[in-house]
Design a protein around this motif. Structure first.
Motif, PDB file in Angstrom:
ATOM      1  N   PHE A  16      23.389  40.699  86.567  1.00 52.82           N
ATOM      2  CA  PHE A  16      22.871  39.493  85.926  1.00 52.82           C
ATOM      3  C   PHE A  16      23.804  39.040  84.815  1.00 52.82           C
ATOM      4  CE2 PHE A  16      19.157  41.607  87.652  1.00 52.82           C
ATOM      5  CZ  PHE A  16      18.452  40.560  88.223  1.00 52.82           C
ATOM      6  N   LEU A  17      23.905  37.726  84.670  1.00 49.73           N
ATOM      7  CA  LEU A  17      24.666  37.103  83.590  1.00 49.73           C
ATOM      8  C   LEU A  17      23.733  36.129  82.882  1.00 49.73           C
ATOM      9  CD1 LEU A  17      27.677  36.336  85.865  1.00 49.73           C
ATOM     10  CD2 LEU A  17      27.792  37.905  83.939  1.00 49.73           C
ATOM     11  N   ASN A  18      23.658  36.251  81.554  1.00 54.01           N
ATOM     12  CA  ASN A  18      22.828  35.356  80.752  1.00 54.01           C
ATOM     13  C   ASN A  18      23.720  34.318  80.095  1.00 54.01           C
ATOM     14  OD1 ASN A  18      20.250  36.723  81.016  1.00 54.01           O
ATOM     15  ND2 ASN A  18      21.193  38.363  79.824  1.00 54.01           N
ATOM     16  N   PRO A  19      23.530  33.046  80.421  1.00 49.51           N
ATOM     17  CA  PRO A  19      24.366  32.028  79.765  1.00 49.51           C
ATOM     18  C   PRO A  19      23.994  31.864  78.299  1.00 49.51           C
ATOM     19  CG  PRO A  19      22.722  30.977  81.159  1.00 49.51           C
ATOM     20  CD  PRO A  19      22.587  32.462  81.370  1.00 49.51           C
ATOM     21  N   LYS A  20      24.996  31.580  77.491  1.00 43.76           N
ATOM     22  CA  LYS A  20      24.733  31.207  76.102  1.00 43.76           C
ATOM     23  C   LYS A  20      23.966  29.882  76.117  1.00 43.76           C
ATOM     24  CE  LYS A  20      28.752  33.253  73.845  1.00 43.76           C
ATOM     25  NZ  LYS A  20      30.033  32.976  73.154  1.00 43.76           N
ATOM     26  N   GLN A  52      18.093  32.530  88.596  1.00 40.67           N
ATOM     27  CA  GLN A  52      16.727  32.973  88.353  1.00 40.67           C
ATOM     28  C   GLN A  52      15.936  31.892  87.616  1.00 40.67           C
ATOM     29  OE1 GLN A  52      17.661  35.686  90.444  1.00 40.67           O
ATOM     30  NE2 GLN A  52      15.869  36.472  89.414  1.00 40.67           N
ATOM     31  N   GLU A  53      14.622  31.963  87.708  1.00 38.74           N
ATOM     32  CA  GLU A  53      13.768  31.004  87.009  1.00 38.74           C
ATOM     33  C   GLU A  53      13.946  31.071  85.504  1.00 38.74           C
ATOM     34  OE1 GLU A  53       9.677  31.102  88.202  1.00 38.74           O
ATOM     35  OE2 GLU A  53      10.186  30.908  90.322  1.00 38.74           O
ATOM     36  N   ASP A  54      14.321  32.245  84.989  1.00 36.81           N
ATOM     37  CA  ASP A  54      14.496  32.392  83.542  1.00 36.81           C
ATOM     38  C   ASP A  54      15.881  31.957  83.059  1.00 36.81           C
ATOM     39  OD1 ASP A  54      16.146  34.467  84.381  1.00 36.81           O
ATOM     40  OD2 ASP A  54      14.941  36.058  83.470  1.00 36.81           O
ATOM     41  N   GLY A  55      16.710  31.416  83.971  1.00 37.83           N
ATOM     42  CA  GLY A  55      18.014  30.899  83.597  1.00 37.83           C
ATOM     43  C   GLY A  55      19.170  31.859  83.798  1.00 37.83           C
ATOM     44  N   ARG A  56      18.870  33.135  84.110  1.00 36.15           N
ATOM     45  CA  ARG A  56      19.945  34.091  84.366  1.00 36.15           C
ATOM     46  C   ARG A  56      20.543  33.835  85.748  1.00 36.15           C
ATOM     47  NH1 ARG A  56      17.556  39.728  84.370  1.00 36.15           N
ATOM     48  NH2 ARG A  56      15.923  38.591  85.432  1.00 36.15           N
TER      49      ARG A  56
END
Length: 106
Positions: A16-20, A52-56
């Motif tokens: 998983f990658l979380n965008p800033k 993903q729905e959470d933005g990840r």
């Protein structure tokens, strides 16, 4: 079902990658720009990007061997991506590697 016969089992890379905040569009473009070229690299069995729905972003790759994955990771495309990635992600990537134990269909 036919299976790919190799001396080594296929390997997978996923994470998983979380965008800033404010960087989702840029990260999505960077990741999408990897998909088709990576699918064309020798030994690429699967290469998928999910949002993903959470933005990840979730990246899922399967490679014929560790050597194929290593060769892919050494390409200028991947090196340039890795250099630019920290600018767009919040925290470290959540990355997992594994050896595929189920037969891989041809």
């Amino acid at each position: 079902m036919t299976t790919i016969s190799t001396a080594q089992a296929p390997v997978s890379l996923y994470g998983f990658l979380n965008p800033k905040p404010g960087h989702a569009d840029e990260l999505r473009k960077l990741l999408m720009d990897l998909v088709e070229p990576s699918r064309g690299h020798e030994g690429s069995l699967q290469y998928h990007l999910h949002e993903q729905e959470d933005g990840r972003f979730f990246l899922y790759e399967v490679w014929r061997s560790q050597e194929d994955l290593d060769r892919h990771n050494a390409t200028p495309l991947l090196r340039a991506f890795m250099d630019e990635l920290p600018e767009h992600i919040d925290g470290a990537p959540e990355v997992y590697f594994g050896t595929m134990r189920s037969p891989y269909p041809a």
